[in-house]
Design a protein around this motif. Structure first.
Motif, PDB file in Angstrom:
ATOM      1  N   LEU A  56       0.916  -1.253   0.189  1.00 25.57           N
ATOM      2  CA  LEU A  56       0.159  -0.475  -0.052  1.00 25.57           C
ATOM      3  C   LEU A  56       0.568   0.533   0.302  1.00 25.57           C
ATOM      4  CD1 LEU A  56      -3.060  -0.719   2.488  1.00 25.57           C
ATOM      5  CD2 LEU A  56      -3.138  -0.919  -0.452  1.00 25.57           C
ATOM      6  N   LEU A  57       1.467   1.346   1.016  1.00 25.33           N
ATOM      7  CA  LEU A  57       2.666   2.551   0.766  1.00 25.33           C
ATOM      8  C   LEU A  57       3.620   2.651  -0.414  1.00 25.33           C
ATOM      9  CD1 LEU A  57       4.320   4.257   2.143  1.00 25.33           C
ATOM     10  CD2 LEU A  57       5.776   3.171   3.113  1.00 25.33           C
ATOM     11  N   LEU A  58       4.146   1.343  -1.459  1.00 32.26           N
ATOM     12  CA  LEU A  58       4.587   1.578  -2.390  1.00 32.26           C
ATOM     13  C   LEU A  58       3.635   2.247  -3.053  1.00 32.26           C
ATOM     14  CD1 LEU A  58       6.526   0.930  -4.734  1.00 32.26           C
ATOM     15  CD2 LEU A  58       6.068  -1.591  -5.132  1.00 32.26           C
ATOM     16  N   ALA A  59       2.776   1.846  -3.153  1.00 41.03           N
ATOM     17  CA  ALA A  59       1.363   2.200  -4.628  1.00 41.03           C
ATOM     18  C   ALA A  59       1.160   3.375  -4.681  1.00 41.03           C
ATOM     19  CB  ALA A  59       0.189   0.891  -4.459  1.00 41.03           C
ATOM     20  N   ALA A  60       1.033   4.155  -2.946  1.00 42.31           N
ATOM     21  CA  ALA A  60       0.894   5.642  -2.779  1.00 42.31           C
ATOM     22  C   ALA A  60       1.647   6.001  -3.222  1.00 42.31           C
ATOM     23  CB  ALA A  60       0.389   5.452  -1.076  1.00 42.31           C
ATOM     24  N   THR A  61       2.833   6.113  -3.119  1.00 42.31           N
ATOM     25  CA  THR A  61       4.080   6.192  -3.486  1.00 42.31           C
ATOM     26  C   THR A  61       4.387   6.246  -4.545  1.00 42.31           C
ATOM     27  OG1 THR A  61       5.459   5.822  -1.628  1.00 42.31           O
ATOM     28  CG2 THR A  61       7.206   7.057  -3.570  1.00 42.31           C
ATOM     29  N   VAL A  62       4.410   5.666  -5.878  1.00 40.15           N
ATOM     30  CA  VAL A  62       3.622   5.529  -6.936  1.00 40.15           C
ATOM     31  C   VAL A  62       2.565   6.433  -7.753  1.00 40.15           C
ATOM     32  CG1 VAL A  62       3.614   4.427  -9.361  1.00 40.15           C
ATOM     33  CG2 VAL A  62       5.176   3.550  -7.654  1.00 40.15           C
ATOM     34  N   ALA A  63       1.450   6.917  -7.252  1.00 39.00           N
ATOM     35  CA  ALA A  63       0.331   6.968  -7.399  1.00 39.00           C
ATOM     36  C   ALA A  63       0.520   8.677  -7.917  1.00 39.00           C
ATOM     37  CB  ALA A  63      -0.677   7.461  -6.789  1.00 39.00           C
ATOM     38  N   THR A  64       2.188   9.249  -7.107  1.00 41.12           N
ATOM     39  CA  THR A  64       2.102  10.633  -7.001  1.00 41.12           C
ATOM     40  C   THR A  64       3.117  11.141  -8.518  1.00 41.12           C
ATOM     41  OG1 THR A  64       3.936  10.791  -5.988  1.00 41.12           O
ATOM     42  CG2 THR A  64       1.256  11.050  -4.626  1.00 41.12           C
ATOM     43  N   ALA A  65       3.573  12.108  -7.806  1.00 43.64           N
ATOM     44  CA  ALA A  65       4.602  11.996  -9.195  1.00 43.64           C
ATOM     45  C   ALA A  65       5.534  11.513  -9.273  1.00 43.64           C
ATOM     46  CB  ALA A  65       5.712  14.330  -8.679  1.00 43.64           C
ATOM     47  N   GLN A  66       5.842  11.632 -10.938  1.00 41.95           N
ATOM     48  CA  GLN A  66       6.468  10.571 -11.348  1.00 41.95           C
ATOM     49  C   GLN A  66       7.878  11.464 -11.722  1.00 41.95           C
ATOM     50  OE1 GLN A  66       6.480   6.730 -12.595  1.00 41.95           O
ATOM     51  NE2 GLN A  66       4.408   6.591 -11.546  1.00 41.95           N
ATOM     52  N   GLU A  67       8.914  10.655 -11.649  1.00 43.48           N
ATOM     53  CA  GLU A  67      10.286  10.993 -11.549  1.00 43.48           C
ATOM     54  C   GLU A  67      10.781  10.075 -12.814  1.00 43.48           C
ATOM     55  OE1 GLU A  67       9.375  10.789  -8.929  1.00 43.48           O
ATOM     56  OE2 GLU A  67       9.479  13.582  -8.393  1.00 43.48           O
ATOM     57  N   ALA A  68      11.677   9.823 -13.330  1.00 39.15           N
ATOM     58  CA  ALA A  68      12.187   9.212 -14.457  1.00 39.15           C
ATOM     59  C   ALA A  68      13.651   9.411 -14.710  1.00 39.15           C
ATOM     60  CB  ALA A  68      11.935   9.366 -15.695  1.00 39.15           C
ATOM     61  N   ASP A  69      14.754   7.778 -15.162  1.00 36.12           N
ATOM     62  CA  ASP A  69      15.641   8.011 -15.440  1.00 36.12           C
ATOM     63  C   ASP A  69      15.999   7.657 -16.721  1.00 36.12           C
ATOM     64  OD1 ASP A  69      16.966   8.410 -13.206  1.00 36.12           O
ATOM     65  OD2 ASP A  69      16.944   6.012 -12.697  1.00 36.12           O
ATOM     66  N   ILE A  70      16.555   9.021 -18.103  1.00 36.89           N
ATOM     67  CA  ILE A  70      17.033   8.721 -19.051  1.00 36.89           C
ATOM     68  C   ILE A  70      17.799   7.325 -19.153  1.00 36.89           C
ATOM     69  CG2 ILE A  70      17.665   9.709 -20.899  1.00 36.89           C
ATOM     70  CD1 ILE A  70      17.227  12.205 -20.243  1.00 36.89           C
ATOM     71  N   VAL A  71      17.443   6.216 -19.708  1.00 32.56           N
ATOM     72  CA  VAL A  71      17.938   4.881 -19.853  1.00 32.56           C
ATOM     73  C   VAL A  71      18.296   4.684 -21.419  1.00 32.56           C
ATOM     74  CG1 VAL A  71      16.540   3.672 -18.543  1.00 32.56           C
ATOM     75  CG2 VAL A  71      15.944   3.453 -20.444  1.00 32.56           C
ATOM     76  N   TYR A  72      18.545   5.697 -22.489  1.00 29.48           N
ATOM     77  CA  TYR A  72      18.513   4.961 -23.661  1.00 29.48           C
ATOM     78  C   TYR A  72      18.512   6.879 -24.540  1.00 29.48           C
ATOM     79  CZ  TYR A  72      19.310   3.875 -28.437  1.00 29.48           C
ATOM     80  OH  TYR A  72      19.789   3.410 -29.915  1.00 29.48           O
ATOM     81  N   ILE A  73      19.586   6.708 -25.612  1.00 29.25           N
ATOM     82  CA  ILE A  73      19.571   8.101 -25.980  1.00 29.25           C
ATOM     83  C   ILE A  73      20.085   8.066 -27.746  1.00 29.25           C
ATOM     84  CG2 ILE A  73      20.582  10.075 -26.737  1.00 29.25           C
ATOM     85  CD1 ILE A  73      20.113  10.964 -23.338  1.00 29.25           C
ATOM     86  N   ASP A  74      19.453   8.404 -28.604  1.00 32.66           N
ATOM     87  CA  ASP A  74      19.951   8.144 -30.117  1.00 32.66           C
ATOM     88  C   ASP A  74      20.095   9.749 -30.924  1.00 32.66           C
ATOM     89  OD1 ASP A  74      21.163   7.389 -32.302  1.00 32.66           O
ATOM     90  OD2 ASP A  74      19.486   6.506 -32.996  1.00 32.66           O
ATOM     91  N   GLY A  75      20.970   9.973 -30.626  1.00 33.39           N
ATOM     92  CA  GLY A  75      21.136  11.627 -31.672  1.00 33.39           C
ATOM     93  C   GLY A  75      20.731  12.957 -30.708  1.00 33.39           C
ATOM     94  N   ILE A  76      20.682  13.534 -31.260  1.00 35.53           N
ATOM     95  CA  ILE A  76      21.120  14.815 -30.254  1.00 35.53           C
ATOM     96  C   ILE A  76      19.382  15.157 -29.275  1.00 35.53           C
ATOM     97  CG2 ILE A  76      20.842  17.516 -29.748  1.00 35.53           C
ATOM     98  CD1 ILE A  76      22.334  16.888 -33.028  1.00 35.53           C
ATOM     99  N   VAL A  77      19.800  14.615 -27.939  1.00 35.74           N
ATOM    100  CA  VAL A  77      17.953  15.005 -27.256  1.00 35.74           C
ATOM    101  C   VAL A  77      18.839  16.668 -26.260  1.00 35.74           C
ATOM    102  CG1 VAL A  77      16.911  14.291 -25.767  1.00 35.74           C
ATOM    103  CG2 VAL A  77      17.523  12.685 -27.236  1.00 35.74           C
ATOM    104  N   ASP A  78      18.333  17.324 -25.638  1.00 37.67           N
ATOM    105  CA  ASP A  78      18.170  18.033 -24.363  1.00 37.67           C
ATOM    106  C   ASP A  78      17.110  17.910 -23.478  1.00 37.67           C
ATOM    107  OD1 ASP A  78      20.065  19.677 -26.037  1.00 37.67           O
ATOM    108  OD2 ASP A  78      18.887  20.930 -26.531  1.00 37.67           O
ATOM    109  N   VAL A  79      17.341  18.441 -22.666  1.00 34.93           N
ATOM    110  CA  VAL A  79      16.749  18.576 -20.985  1.00 34.93           C
ATOM    111  C   VAL A  79      16.451  20.137 -20.944  1.00 34.93           C
ATOM    112  CG1 VAL A  79      16.056  17.753 -19.117  1.00 34.93           C
ATOM    113  CG2 VAL A  79      17.289  16.380 -20.342  1.00 34.93           C
TER     114      VAL A  79
END
Length: 127
Positions: A10-33
């Motif tokens: 339940l704690l895990l589900a409550a945590t995930v239901a809020t804002a999502q953060e992410a990591d970049i795991v793959y890039i091909d070409g020119i990508v900006d943030v």
């Protein structure tokens, strides 16, 4: 033991239901943030993205992200994609917003609510 396991899920589900953060795991070409504070820089594998950050892919480029919940986001060429947050019924919900281009999503349903999906003309998702 079983009661502890239920609380952990339940704690895990409550945590995930809020804002999502992410990591970049793959890039091909020119990508900006473009960070929430407006700073724009080149993206690299391993970069962490938070609410308000935008991924911008150029022609012949793509990026793949993985959220904390294990969901995958594939961002195609010539795309502008932003992590946003919306308050709905007193609860913060993730909004995955595509301003331009195309994005593919694969959600890990076990770990919480699906985020809302936004385009310039609509917001979709389950309430």
């Amino acid at each position: 033991m079983r009661k502890t396991m239920v609380w952990a899920v339940l704690l895990l589900a409550a945590t995930v239901a809020t804002a999502q953060e992410a990591d970049i795991v793959y890039i091909d070409g020119i990508v900006d943030v473009k960070l929430a504070d407006g700073e724009r820089m080149e993206a690299f594998i391993g970069d962490y993205l938070a609410v308000g950050d935008t991924i911008i892919t150029s022609e012949d480029s793509l990026a793949e992200l993985e959220t904390e919940s294990g969901s995958a986001i594939k961002i195609a060429e010539d795309t502008i994609f932003t992590f946003q947050e919306l308050e709905q019924d007193g609860e913060k919900r993730s909004v995955l917003s595509t301003t331009l281009g195309s994005v593919a999503f694969r959600f890990n349903k076990f770990t919480g609510r699906e985020p809302l999906i936004a385009t310039p003309g609509t917001i979709a998702g389950r309430s």
